[in-house]
Design an enzyme around this catalytic site. Structure first.
Site, PDB file in Angstrom:
ATOM      1  N   SER A  47     -42.007 -55.179 -67.636  1.00  0.00           N
ATOM      2  CA  SER A  47     -43.658 -55.207 -68.246  1.00  0.00           C
ATOM      3  C   SER A  47     -43.219 -53.445 -68.230  1.00  0.00           C
ATOM      4  O   SER A  47     -44.172 -53.564 -68.890  1.00  0.00           O
ATOM      5  CB  SER A  47     -44.598 -56.106 -67.524  1.00  0.00           C
ATOM      6  OG  SER A  47     -44.842 -55.736 -65.884  1.00  0.00           O
TER       7      SER A  47
ATOM      8  N   HIS B  13     -40.496 -61.773 -72.148  1.00  0.00           N
ATOM      9  CA  HIS B  13     -41.242 -61.091 -70.684  1.00  0.00           C
ATOM     10  C   HIS B  13     -42.071 -62.521 -70.429  1.00  0.00           C
ATOM     11  O   HIS B  13     -42.468 -62.997 -71.762  1.00  0.00           O
ATOM     12  CB  HIS B  13     -42.152 -59.819 -71.725  1.00  0.00           C
ATOM     13  CG  HIS B  13     -43.066 -59.725 -70.867  1.00  0.00           C
ATOM     14  ND1 HIS B  13     -43.989 -59.874 -71.063  1.00  0.00           N
ATOM     15  CD2 HIS B  13     -43.114 -59.484 -68.997  1.00  0.00           C
ATOM     16  CE1 HIS B  13     -45.341 -59.072 -69.757  1.00  0.00           C
ATOM     17  NE2 HIS B  13     -44.675 -59.488 -68.707  1.00  0.00           N
TER      18      HIS B  13
ATOM     19  N   GLU C 130     -42.734 -62.911 -74.639  1.00  0.00           N
ATOM     20  CA  GLU C 130     -42.464 -62.001 -75.183  1.00  0.00           C
ATOM     21  C   GLU C 130     -41.092 -62.267 -75.845  1.00  0.00           C
ATOM     22  O   GLU C 130     -40.358 -61.429 -74.983  1.00  0.00           O
ATOM     23  CB  GLU C 130     -43.455 -61.435 -75.541  1.00  0.00           C
ATOM     24  CG  GLU C 130     -44.910 -61.017 -75.222  1.00  0.00           C
ATOM     25  CD  GLU C 130     -45.635 -59.700 -74.981  1.00  0.00           C
ATOM     26  OE1 GLU C 130     -46.886 -59.398 -75.496  1.00  0.00           O
ATOM     27  OE2 GLU C 130     -45.155 -59.917 -73.094  1.00  0.00           O
TER      28      GLU C 130
ATOM     29  N   ASN D 245     -49.675 -57.246 -72.347  1.00  0.00           N
ATOM     30  CA  ASN D 245     -50.514 -56.830 -70.951  1.00  0.00           C
ATOM     31  C   ASN D 245     -50.956 -55.151 -71.907  1.00  0.00           C
ATOM     32  O   ASN D 245     -51.974 -54.721 -71.670  1.00  0.00           O
ATOM     33  CB  ASN D 245     -49.219 -56.252 -70.607  1.00  0.00           C
ATOM     34  CG  ASN D 245     -48.483 -56.754 -69.499  1.00  0.00           C
ATOM     35  OD1 ASN D 245     -48.816 -57.757 -68.805  1.00  0.00           O
ATOM     36  ND2 ASN D 245     -47.307 -56.950 -68.561  1.00  0.00           N
TER      37      ASN D 245
HETATM   38  N1  3HC Z   1     -46.660 -71.201 -59.275  1.00  0.00           N
HETATM   39  C1  3HC Z   1     -46.695 -72.721 -60.028  1.00  0.00           C
HETATM   40  N2  3HC Z   1     -47.466 -73.363 -60.039  1.00  0.00           N
HETATM   41  C2  3HC Z   1     -48.782 -72.960 -60.140  1.00  0.00           C
HETATM   42  C3  3HC Z   1     -49.270 -71.490 -59.166  1.00  0.00           C
HETATM   43  C4  3HC Z   1     -48.197 -71.611 -59.167  1.00  0.00           C
HETATM   44  N3  3HC Z   1     -47.997 -69.903 -58.454  1.00  0.00           N
HETATM   45  N4  3HC Z   1     -50.315 -71.515 -59.481  1.00  0.00           N
HETATM   46  C5  3HC Z   1     -51.081 -72.687 -60.344  1.00  0.00           C
HETATM   47  N5  3HC Z   1     -50.123 -74.192 -60.291  1.00  0.00           N
HETATM   48  C6  3HC Z   1     -50.167 -75.059 -61.162  1.00  0.00           C
HETATM   49  C7  3HC Z   1     -51.007 -75.607 -60.702  1.00  0.00           C
HETATM   50  O1  3HC Z   1     -49.687 -76.747 -59.365  1.00  0.00           O
HETATM   51  C8  3HC Z   1     -51.197 -76.689 -61.602  1.00  0.00           C
HETATM   52  O2  3HC Z   1     -49.915 -77.714 -61.484  1.00  0.00           O
HETATM   53  P1  3HC Z   1     -50.424 -79.521 -61.465  1.00  0.00           P
HETATM   54  O3  3HC Z   1     -51.935 -79.567 -62.182  1.00  0.00           O
HETATM   55  O4  3HC Z   1     -48.950 -79.695 -62.227  1.00  0.00           O
HETATM   56  O5  3HC Z   1     -50.834 -79.637 -59.940  1.00  0.00           O
HETATM   57  C9  3HC Z   1     -51.249 -75.803 -62.176  1.00  0.00           C
HETATM   58  O6  3HC Z   1     -50.748 -74.189 -61.724  1.00  0.00           O
HETATM   59  C10 3HC Z   1     -53.238 -75.881 -62.374  1.00  0.00           C
HETATM   60  O7  3HC Z   1     -53.548 -74.753 -61.223  1.00  0.00           O
HETATM   61  P2  3HC Z   1     -54.419 -74.887 -60.306  1.00  0.00           P
HETATM   62  O8  3HC Z   1     -55.517 -75.935 -60.561  1.00  0.00           O
HETATM   63  O9  3HC Z   1     -54.560 -74.712 -58.804  1.00  0.00           O
HETATM   64  O10 3HC Z   1     -55.721 -73.508 -60.313  1.00  0.00           O
HETATM   65  P3  3HC Z   1     -56.369 -73.577 -61.761  1.00  0.00           P
HETATM   66  O11 3HC Z   1     -56.321 -74.474 -62.917  1.00  0.00           O
HETATM   67  O12 3HC Z   1     -57.085 -72.826 -61.328  1.00  0.00           O
HETATM   68  O13 3HC Z   1     -55.275 -72.301 -62.625  1.00  0.00           O
HETATM   69  C11 3HC Z   1     -53.790 -70.467 -63.550  1.00  0.00           C
HETATM   70  C12 3HC Z   1     -54.156 -72.298 -62.345  1.00  0.00           C
HETATM   71  C13 3HC Z   1     -53.318 -70.916 -64.080  1.00  0.00           C
HETATM   72  C14 3HC Z   1     -53.275 -69.910 -62.710  1.00  0.00           C
HETATM   73  C15 3HC Z   1     -55.237 -70.161 -63.976  1.00  0.00           C
HETATM   74  O14 3HC Z   1     -56.254 -69.856 -63.059  1.00  0.00           O
HETATM   75  C16 3HC Z   1     -55.018 -69.295 -65.524  1.00  0.00           C
HETATM   76  O15 3HC Z   1     -54.041 -69.087 -66.461  1.00  0.00           O
HETATM   77  N6  3HC Z   1     -55.061 -67.680 -65.125  1.00  0.00           N
HETATM   78  C17 3HC Z   1     -54.776 -66.835 -65.856  1.00  0.00           C
HETATM   79  C18 3HC Z   1     -53.354 -66.125 -65.167  1.00  0.00           C
HETATM   80  C19 3HC Z   1     -52.904 -65.069 -66.506  1.00  0.00           C
HETATM   81  O16 3HC Z   1     -53.982 -64.569 -66.728  1.00  0.00           O
HETATM   82  N7  3HC Z   1     -51.495 -65.056 -65.969  1.00  0.00           N
HETATM   83  C20 3HC Z   1     -50.598 -63.620 -66.719  1.00  0.00           C
HETATM   84  C21 3HC Z   1     -51.099 -61.985 -65.857  1.00  0.00           C
HETATM   85  S1  3HC Z   1     -50.131 -60.947 -67.012  1.00  0.00           S
HETATM   86  C22 3HC Z   1     -48.096 -61.129 -66.382  1.00  0.00           C
HETATM   87  O17 3HC Z   1     -48.514 -62.193 -65.940  1.00  0.00           O
HETATM   88  C23 3HC Z   1     -47.831 -60.527 -67.287  1.00  0.00           C
HETATM   89  C24 3HC Z   1     -46.994 -59.283 -66.507  1.00  0.00           C
HETATM   90  O18 3HC Z   1     -45.724 -58.157 -66.750  1.00  0.00           O
HETATM   91  C25 3HC Z   1     -48.332 -58.674 -65.457  1.00  0.00           C
END
Ligand code: 3HC
Length: 559
Positions: free
Chosen positions: A171, A192, A204, A242
């Site tokens: 990234s 990505h 990506e 990002n």
């Molecule tokens: N690993 C695997 N599965 C996960 C998980 C993890 N770390 N965290 C959550 N899950 C799964 C859960 O098991 C659940 O699945 P299920 O419905 O089958 O049981 C589902 O995701 C929903 O989880 P929760 O109900 O516990 O939690 P939320 O509804 O609050 O969702 C989230 C959690 C999906 C992380 C949500 O908050 C979200 O979309 N957040 C934004 C995350 C984001 O922006 N990511 C990108 C970051 S930037 C990046 O990664 C790029 C890098 O280069 C920096």
């Protein structure tokens, strides 16, 4: 000279791969034969057609959180995975992460035990590169250090078939630089993924000036096959997601560090106010503050604008090892079991809701809605500032400061603004806007009033954008500038932010919903007050506002 850890690790990989090379080639060939019934026809030489390539086995190199998640995604899609890490300890930790994720899916009834066993059976652990000899694709997910990546790609060049595709999940390092260091740069692309990899649907696919025709198509097809949506981008710092996300997160941390808003209020502004799945500060902890810092540095190096300057606190927390969830502490503290303390919400002192309120507004719907909601809640409302009341409530509007109305009312100490995000209804976010003259009692009364109306109160200073606008408008301006630069378009940008970061609406859908004019006015007010270039409205936004064209209408003829 003391050998660096990197050198030791790379040498360890190389030695292991050398000694295991012949044996593993034989094993892999056998394995492929038994798995599929037949070996894949292999294309040889420089003119191979990578477009038609079927990916049956993938090496995932680096089984940290992202790598383990990526390995899980491939295995779930029926693809064989050679899971690799630097040593047995790292490897078993990564496999443990994968196992825990699969077990959680079984517990939640998303997978049967038999499916879990099948998926797990597709993942083969390896500590030597030679075991990647027969893969069709290798995805590198190791720490963001160019020297480590270079060595890994050199090893992959050595062991992999010349027509295997080599991908990096980087990234913050130039895919072009990684490709250029490879023997076959045409087959090196970015792939990505987003955290958590099993959940976020975006990939990506990053091509460079060196990429061979067909590689992007093959990798994009593969992304679809594993249930993701590919968005193809050309190699540029931060790609789409990002480059938009990180400056917004960095700005949120700046707002916290400068005391503009509290940690909880900033996160609530994003979740309850904008509808994002996580607040920016909680998300920084998820991504890792060290990773966020690297990305900001790369963005700053490439674009040079003040917007990309890492907030000093980001660097300090990262230097201190407080890198977020993975360290047990970052902006929030995760150390004590179940102390996921950002779920506490905001901690505004409870106070009795005022019984008599002076309401000052612009005579518009916003004021009428507030008056009617207060009357329904049994609060006496007057419009006459001379009447003695418990609170002077100014119906606040974006682009209109609260202080002049508070001064005009003659009781600035007893005055606060209230800005409801969206239409007033229970569960909406309300910004309690405090001027430099608002008393602590008035702020507490305004907060209690918002709570009584069923709203979620946060505190914001009487500055343009208040808190939600401060977070959102510059972020939307970045998206417009990305489009204006010709790097991407509204559809792909919206897709990337929705599928990569869980946005319910992409930046352009948010602009269209609010109206380009509203966002423009907000930016103009912020730019006038601060003079920061990031608040300067992009001409493309002004054009859409002037012509009242939604971004969803697509490009204009002649564009
Ligand atoms: N690993 C695997 N599965 C996960 C998980 C993890 N770390 N965290 C959550 N899950 C799964 C859960 O098991 C659940 O699945 P299920 O419905 O089958 O049981 C589902 O995701 C929903 O989880 P929760 O109900 O516990 O939690 P939320 O509804 O609050 O969702 C989230 C959690 C999906 C992380 C949500 O908050 C979200 O979309 N957040 C934004 C995350 C984001 O922006 N990511 C990108 C970051 S930037 C990046 O990664 C790029 C890098 O280069 C920096």
């Amino acid at each position: 000279m003391v050998e660096s850890l990197t050198a030791v690790r790379v040498r360890h990989w190389r030695l292991t791969s050398q000694t295991m090379y012949r044996e593993s080639l034989r094993k892999v060939a056998t394995l492929r034969g038994t798995d599929t019934g037949q070996a894949l026809p292999r294309r040889q030489g420089r003119d191979c057609n990578l477009a038609a390539m079927e990916i049956r086995e993938v090496a995932v190199i680096g089984l940290g959180t992202m790598g383990a998640g990526i390995a899980e995604v491939f295995a779930r899609a029926g693809i064989g995975v050679v899971a690799m890490d630097v040593d047995a300890t790292a490897l078993s930790r990564g496999i443990g992460t994968l196992d825990a994720s699969l077990s959680r899916a079984v517990t939640r009834g998303r997978l049967t035990a038999a499916e879990q066993a099948q998926i797990r059976g597709r993942v083969r652990s390896a500590t030597g590169f030679s075991e990647a000899a027969a893969v069709d694709l290798a995805v590198e997910v190791v720490p963001e250090r160019m020297e480590i990546k270079r060595e890994i790609f050199a090893e992959l060049d050595r062991v992999c078939s010349p027509d295997a595709i080599l991908a990096t999940n980087t990234s913050s390092i130039s895919v072009t630089a990684i490709a250029a260091a490879s023997k076959h740069p045409g087959r090196v692309v970015g792939m990505h993924f987003f955290n958590p990899a099993p959940v976020m649907r975006l990939v990506e696919v990053v091509s460079t000036v060196l990429t061979t025709d067909g590689v992007v198509a093959t990798v994009s097809d593969l992304a679809r096959q594993i249930g993701k949506t590919p968005v193809h981008v050309f190699d540029r710092a931060g790609f789409i997601a990002n480059a938009l996300l990180l400056p917004y997160l960095n700005h949120a941390l700046y707002l916290m560090a400068s005391g503009y808003g509290s940690r909880e209020d900033i996160d609530l502004a994003a979740t309850a106010g904008i509808g994002l799945p996580m607040g920016p500060l909680a998300l920084l902890d998820l991504i890792g503050l060290d990773t966020a810092l690297s990305i900001m540095e790369v963005l700053h190096g490439e674009f040079g604008l003040p917007r990309y300057n890492p907030t000093p606190l980001l660097r300090r927390l990262s230097d201190a090892g407080l890198t977020g969830r993975k360290a047990g502490r970052g902006i929030y503290d995760y150390a004590e079991a179940g102390s996921d303390d950002h779920h506490k919400g905001n901690e505004h002192a409870p106070a009795a809701a005022p019984k008599h309120v002076t309401l000052i507004g612009a005579g518009d719907d916003v004021e009428a809605e507030l008056a009617s909601a207060m009357a329904t809640a049994g609060i006496n409302v007057t419009r006459n500032a001379a009447h003695p009341t418990d609170l002077v409530l100014i119906a606040a509007e974006a682009g209109r400061p609260v202080l002049p109305a508070a001064l005009a009312a003659g009781r600035p100490e007893q005055s606060v603004g209230l800005k409801v995000i969206g239409k007033l209804a229970a569960g909406r976010l309300a910004e309690v806007v405090q001027t430099s003259l608002s008393s602590a009692e008035a702020i507490a009364a305004g907060t209690a009033l918002a709570t009584k109306l069923g709203l979620i109160p946060i505190h914001a200073p009487d500055r343009p954008g208040f808190l939600v606008g401060q977070l959102l408008y510059a972020h939307l301006a970045d998206a417009v500038r990305m489009c204006q630069d010709g790097y991407s378009n509204p559809i792909e940008i919206d897709t990337a932010m929705k599928l990569g970061c869980g946005y319910p609406q992409g930046p352009f859908e948010l602009i269209d919903a609010a109206g380009a004019e509203t966002v423009l006015t907000g930016l103009e007010a912020m730019h006038e007050a601060y003079g920061y270039p990031e608040f300067a409205p992009p001409p493309l936004l002004a054009e859409h506002a002037a012509a009242a064209i939604p971004f969803s209408a697509g490009p204009r003829p002649g564009r």
